[in-house]
Design an enzyme around this catalytic site. Structure first.
Site, PDB file in Angstrom:
ATOM      1  NE  ARG A  64      -3.896  -1.930   2.499  1.00 21.49           N
ATOM      2  CZ  ARG A  64      -4.719  -2.119   3.522  1.00 21.49           C
ATOM      3  NH1 ARG A  64      -4.594  -1.376   4.601  1.00 21.49           N
ATOM      4  NH2 ARG A  64      -5.655  -3.051   3.466  1.00 21.49           N
ATOM      5  CG  ASP A 200       8.320 -25.951   8.214  1.00 24.12           C
ATOM      6  OD1 ASP A 200       9.121 -25.212   8.814  1.00 24.12           O
ATOM      7  OD2 ASP A 200       7.777 -26.925   8.753  1.00 24.12           O
ATOM      8  CG  HIS A 201      11.926 -20.940   8.811  1.00 27.47           C
ATOM      9  ND1 HIS A 201      10.751 -20.606   9.437  1.00 27.47           N
ATOM     10  CD2 HIS A 201      12.854 -21.060   9.800  1.00 27.47           C
ATOM     11  CE1 HIS A 201      10.951 -20.521  10.734  1.00 27.47           C
ATOM     12  NE2 HIS A 201      12.215 -20.789  10.986  1.00 27.47           N
ATOM     13  CG  HIS A 263       8.696 -24.951  12.641  1.00 32.48           C
ATOM     14  ND1 HIS A 263       8.592 -24.680  11.296  1.00 32.48           N
ATOM     15  CD2 HIS A 263       8.667 -23.750  13.257  1.00 32.48           C
ATOM     16  CE1 HIS A 263       8.500 -23.372  11.121  1.00 32.48           C
ATOM     17  NE2 HIS A 263       8.540 -22.791  12.296  1.00 32.48           N
TER      18      HIS A 263
END
Length: 509
Positions: A64, A200-201, A263
């Site tokens: 924005r 999912d890091h 995780h």
């Protein structure tokens, strides 16, 4: 049919060179957020610095803010300078920055998405992206329906048949099984499942991927990786930080939904799964789904689970606030900051072996690890005093921060008596390899651009994870408030009792 880009100068048999993304670009929605600034933008620069992005790579920010392209370039520059893993090189930066564009607008603004379509088309001609774009939704899940519909309406979701379009989704993937199914239906209405990448890091971390190498590239562990030899498994993700400033996201979510559902259940699946026929995405995911289907949370939950909420105390020499004193949290909040559950796997390999999963904020230290504790030797031909300091053999996989593997076993103490105590054999990534591990987001963003989905959970994995966790959350909702625990400790007393009932105890990382 999507066109696959290949490097004509590369021999497929040569495994020394990394795979480099073909012509493509990335659009980030929510580009003004912390995740984008601290993780995504630095990871993109690090990939470019390592030569893994195409020369004509394009990055489009959508938000924005009333920014020009130059403003966006400055924001990325500042983020890279502050958080990049690799050294800053002006030549790399200049080439990368030429492909930066910014589109201003809100998610329900048709004109803004029409402008985004024009920008993507223009970048295809200017930068040679081949029309290949990934859309990174770094936005609240509530905004997914409107953004995916806009991508469909503007034609951005499909593009030309010779191009690929992919969507990247950040967690949380719903807040229970029902909402996860609704969310998956919304996304899959626009993007086919093979074009959806759920981040999912943790799965991008080198040590997590090393679980597969450790288990399946070595003959050493497979014979004992089963109920005949394993007593139990503990999977821990502990953080020493509190939740100041994160009330808007965390209050009402809690530790179980935030960490265990994604995780820890993914780490569990990699630890417990059977050997896949190959490491191709389909085969790898099939084994993860099988193990999740065979898994359930063990009851009665009053004895096999624990939840807590950190109170004020001292941590790292500093006085810290309790959750209910943190800004933005309801004074009567029942949001848990510590969660522990017991899982059982109904397979021949794991029958009778409990898996304990725990996570928490304001615990003793920041650590994530998988500890496989083995059964004690059935007969010890020593007197009682000689083995009093001998524990259980254990294999500990350290995911963070000191990535590596520790093997704990008993050894004789140098003396005239036969005294045995625990010692550790240690492997550390930092000492064994000269190259530092890439950030998880580097690996995952590159995999998205390559169309390599092995490290991304599919619909079934997400829904099965909620199916395992939902009964526990339902029980907690009906059973009062979480137990308070002092900051800097390892959780509530109920967690200690949870393992003590079976004669076990939590490992102190």
């Amino acid at each position: 049919m999507t066109r696959t880009w290949t490097n004509p100068l590369r021999d497929e048999r040569d495994k020394r060179l990394p795979r480099i993304a073909g012509p493509c670009g990335l659009v980030i929605f929510g580009v003004t957020g912390d995740l984008s600034r601290k993780k995504l933008m630095p990871a993109i620069y690090d990939l470019a610095n390592r030569g893994l992005l195409p020369p004509g790579f394009a990055l489009v920010g959508f938000a924005r803010r009333d920014w020009a392209d130059q403003d966006f370039e400055q924001v990325v520059h500042d983020a890279v300078k502050a958080h990049a893993r690799t050294p800053f090189r002006e030549a790399v930066w200049r080439n990368l920055a030429e492909g930066f564009r910014f589109v201003q607008g809100s998610f329900d603004d048709d004109n803004a998405f029409d402008t985004l379509t024009e920008t993507v088309t223009a970048l295809d001609k200017e930068r040679g992206t081949g029309g290949n774009f990934a859309f990174y939704l770094s936005i609240p899940p509530g905004a997914f329906p409107v953004v995916t519909k806009q991508l469909a309406r503007s034609g951005l979701a499909e593009g030309d048949p010779t191009q690929w379009r992919r969507v990247v989704i950040e967690k949380p993937f719903g807040h229970d099984l029902r909402s996860a199914k609704e969310l998956n239906a919304v996304v899959n209405h626009v993007f086919p499942e093979d074009a959806v990448f759920r981040i999912d890091h943790y799965l991008g971390k080198e040590t997590v991927q090393n679980i597969l190498a450790l288990r399946f590239a070595n003959q050493l562990f497979e014979p004992i990786w089963n109920a005949n030899y394993v007593d139990h498994v503990q999977i821990t993700m502990a953080e020493d930080i509190g939740l100041g400033g994160r009330a808007g996201y965390y209050d009402g979510i809690g530790a179980a939904r935030d960490v265990i559902q994604n995780h820890l259940l993914q780490l569990f699946a990699l630890t417990a799964m059977e050997e896949p026929v190959s490491f191709r995405p389909k085969a790898l995911r099939a084994e993860k789904i099988k193990i999740l289907e065979a898994t359930k949370a063990v009851g009665p939950f009053a004895e096999t689970t624990a939840r807590g909420q950190y109170a004020g105390g001292w941590q790292g020499g500093q006085k810290v606030l309790g959750l209910l004193e943190e800004e933005g949290f309801d004074k009567n909040s029942v949001t848990e900051t510590f969660a522990a559950i017991t899982l059982a796997v109904d397979t021949r390999r794991w029958a009778g072996v409990p898996f304990y999963l725990r996570t928490g904020k304001r615990l003793g230290r920041r650590v994530t690890e998988i500890a496989v504790a083995f059964k004690r030797a059935p007969h010890l031909p020593f007197d009682d005093t000689a083995t009093e300091e001998l524990g259980q053999n254990a294999l500990v996989i350290r995911v963070q921060p000191d990535e590596g593997v520790t093997l704990r076993f008993g050894s004789k103490v140098p003396s005239t008596t036969m005294e045995v105590r625990d010692v550790s054999m240690d492997f550390s990534y930092g000492h064994a390899f000269t190259e530092s591990s890439p950030e998880a987001y580097e690996r995952l963003i590159l995999d998205v651009l390559l169309g390599e989905p092995s490290l991304f959970p599919v619909n079934d994995e997400v829904e099965l994870s909620w199916q395992i966790l939902d009964p526990v959350i339902k029980y907690w909702r009906a059973s009062g408030k979480p137990e308070q625990y002092p900051a800097g400790t390892w959780g509530p007393e109920s967690a200690t009792r949870m393992l003590a009932r079976t004669g076990r105890h939590w490992r102190r990382p």
